[in-house]
Design a protein around this motif. Structure first.
Motif, PDB file in Angstrom:
ATOM      1  N   LYS A  10      -9.045  15.461   1.974  1.00 12.63           N
ATOM      2  CA  LYS A  10      -8.755  16.244   3.174  1.00 12.63           C
ATOM      3  C   LYS A  10      -9.530  15.648   4.346  1.00 12.63           C
ATOM      4  O   LYS A  10     -10.669  15.211   4.193  1.00 12.63           O
ATOM      5  CB  LYS A  10      -9.162  17.711   2.977  1.00 12.63           C
ATOM      6  CG  LYS A  10      -8.414  18.436   1.873  1.00 12.63           C
ATOM      7  CD  LYS A  10      -6.958  18.684   2.262  1.00 12.63           C
ATOM      8  CE  LYS A  10      -6.237  19.506   1.213  1.00 12.63           C
ATOM      9  NZ  LYS A  10      -4.809  19.746   1.579  1.00 12.63           N
ATOM     10  N   VAL A  11      -8.919  15.639   5.539  1.00 15.86           N
ATOM     11  CA  VAL A  11      -9.629  15.145   6.709  1.00 15.86           C
ATOM     12  C   VAL A  11     -10.720  16.125   7.112  1.00 15.86           C
ATOM     13  O   VAL A  11     -10.657  17.316   6.804  1.00 15.86           O
ATOM     14  CB  VAL A  11      -8.667  14.908   7.900  1.00 15.86           C
ATOM     15  CG1 VAL A  11      -7.647  13.849   7.554  1.00 15.86           C
ATOM     16  CG2 VAL A  11      -7.987  16.203   8.305  1.00 15.86           C
ATOM     17  N   MET A  12     -11.731  15.620   7.798  1.00 17.41           N
ATOM     18  CA  MET A  12     -12.823  16.463   8.259  1.00 17.41           C
ATOM     19  C   MET A  12     -12.347  17.379   9.382  1.00 17.41           C
ATOM     20  O   MET A  12     -11.335  17.102  10.039  1.00 17.41           O
ATOM     21  CB  MET A  12     -13.982  15.588   8.737  1.00 17.41           C
ATOM     22  CG  MET A  12     -14.638  14.776   7.640  1.00 17.41           C
ATOM     23  SD  MET A  12     -16.077  13.847   8.225  1.00 17.41           S
ATOM     24  CE  MET A  12     -15.290  12.678   9.327  1.00 17.41           C
ATOM     25  N   GLU A 104      -7.523   4.300   6.963  1.00 17.44           N
ATOM     26  CA  GLU A 104      -8.054   5.646   6.792  1.00 17.44           C
ATOM     27  C   GLU A 104      -7.996   6.389   8.118  1.00 17.44           C
ATOM     28  O   GLU A 104      -7.840   5.786   9.180  1.00 17.44           O
ATOM     29  CB  GLU A 104      -9.468   5.594   6.225  1.00 17.44           C
ATOM     30  CG  GLU A 104      -9.480   4.974   4.827  1.00 17.44           C
ATOM     31  CD  GLU A 104     -10.819   5.094   4.126  1.00 17.44           C
ATOM     32  OE1 GLU A 104     -11.844   5.283   4.827  1.00 17.44           O
ATOM     33  OE2 GLU A 104     -10.841   4.982   2.880  1.00 17.44           O
ATOM     34  N   PHE A 105      -8.130   7.713   8.070  1.00 20.10           N
ATOM     35  CA  PHE A 105      -7.870   8.558   9.229  1.00 20.10           C
ATOM     36  C   PHE A 105      -8.803   8.302  10.405  1.00 20.10           C
ATOM     37  O   PHE A 105      -8.495   8.650  11.541  1.00 20.10           O
ATOM     38  CB  PHE A 105      -7.934  10.042   8.834  1.00 20.10           C
ATOM     39  CG  PHE A 105      -9.317  10.522   8.468  1.00 20.10           C
ATOM     40  CD1 PHE A 105     -10.113  11.158   9.402  1.00 20.10           C
ATOM     41  CD2 PHE A 105      -9.807  10.341   7.186  1.00 20.10           C
ATOM     42  CE1 PHE A 105     -11.387  11.604   9.076  1.00 20.10           C
ATOM     43  CE2 PHE A 105     -11.076  10.789   6.842  1.00 20.10           C
ATOM     44  CZ  PHE A 105     -11.870  11.421   7.794  1.00 20.10           C
ATOM     45  N   ASP A 106      -9.952   7.642  10.164  1.00 18.45           N
ATOM     46  CA  ASP A 106     -10.877   7.332  11.259  1.00 18.45           C
ATOM     47  C   ASP A 106     -10.602   5.983  11.892  1.00 18.45           C
ATOM     48  O   ASP A 106     -11.274   5.593  12.850  1.00 18.45           O
ATOM     49  CB  ASP A 106     -12.320   7.405  10.767  1.00 18.45           C
ATOM     50  CG  ASP A 106     -12.618   6.382   9.667  1.00 18.45           C
ATOM     51  OD1 ASP A 106     -11.669   5.718   9.205  1.00 18.45           O
ATOM     52  OD2 ASP A 106     -13.788   6.268   9.262  1.00 18.45           O
ATOM     53  N   GLY A 107      -9.616   5.234  11.370  1.00 16.88           N
ATOM     54  CA  GLY A 107      -9.230   3.969  11.975  1.00 16.88           C
ATOM     55  C   GLY A 107      -9.657   2.729  11.219  1.00 16.88           C
ATOM     56  O   GLY A 107      -9.256   1.619  11.571  1.00 16.88           O
ATOM     57  N   MET A 108     -10.482   2.873  10.175  1.00 16.46           N
ATOM     58  CA  MET A 108     -10.871   1.712   9.377  1.00 16.46           C
ATOM     59  C   MET A 108      -9.668   1.199   8.591  1.00 16.46           C
ATOM     60  O   MET A 108      -8.920   1.976   8.015  1.00 16.46           O
ATOM     61  CB  MET A 108     -11.987   2.109   8.407  1.00 16.46           C
ATOM     62  CG  MET A 108     -12.669   0.941   7.690  1.00 16.46           C
ATOM     63  SD  MET A 108     -11.752   0.150   6.337  1.00 16.46           S
ATOM     64  CE  MET A 108     -11.563   1.480   5.163  1.00 16.46           C
TER      65      MET A 108
END
Length: 223
Positions: A10-12, A104-108
């Motif tokens: 789950k995303v933060m 990934e959801f943070d852009g990495m």
């Protein structure tokens, strides 16, 4: 370490789930548009294009460039809220290069390139394999690199500064006068380099020197 504390599908809070549409993966404040090769064709951050041209992988044999082409569009698919995958391929000169990545959801984004011969039992000779990431000048005012050593207060280990306003090669990872590398890293490999402007930029990193240039004369990383 040796546990899964903090690992979640789950995303933060206050982050958006990753989204996929066609050859585009959308993460926080950014969109990554993938070329058929499986490498980014465009990266849009805060509404602005970072790349001056698509990211490319270039091969050479016998002192001549190998013409690489992609047989089909890149494949992208979501893998839940936090991750999405992309796949592409390059072929030419008896060589096949499959490029797979996950964002990934943070852009990495983590990329893996696998090389194989197009014809079984017939070797392909490669002199050089170069990853090129052209970045627009407005996203490259500053440079930040880490040589891999642990002396983080040493300016030859960690450097943060403005990028000189000149043409040609500005930084080479084999420049012993500018940086100090740990003995356990072979050749001229360094694990991290960032180019950025005031609002957005792009960082490259690799986990270790496996598969990278081991030559002291040829820089593994250059700007």
């Amino acid at each position: 370490w040796k546990n899964k504390l903090g690992v979640s599908e789950k995303v933060m809070p206050d982050w958006s789930p990753i989204a996929v549409r066609g050859n585009t993966i959308k993460v926080a404040e950014r969109e990554i548009i993938f070329a058929p090769s499986g490498l980014p064709e465009r990266i849009v951050s805060c509404g602005a294009d970072i790349l001056a041209a698509p990211v490319s992988l270039e091969a050479a044999s016998g002192g001549k460039a190998i013409e690489l082409a992609s047989p089909r569009p890149a494949e992208t698919k979501p893998m839940g809220e936090v991750r999405a995958e992309a796949k592409g391929k390059l072929s030419g000169g008896g060589l096949d290069i499959s490029i797979e990545s996950y964002a990934e959801f943070d852009g990495m984004i983590w990329f893996t390139a696998k090389l194989s011969t197009a014809a079984e039992g017939k070797p392909a000779v490669i002199d050089a394999l170069t990853l090129r990431i052209p970045i627009k000048p407005e996203s490259a005012d500053f440079i930040h690199w880490w040589s891999g050593e642990r002396d983080f207060r040493n300016p030859k280990v960690v450097h943060i500064g403005t990028l000189p306003d000149k043409k040609g090669v500005i930084f080479r990872s084999n420049d012993s006068g500018a940086l100090t590398r740990p003995e356990e890293l072979r050749g001229s490999f360094i694990p991290y380099l960032l180019l950025t402007g005031d609002r957005c930029g792009l960082a490259w990193f690799a986990e270790n020197d496996n598969g990278w240039t081991l030559s002291d004369e040829i820089p593994a990383v250059s700007v």
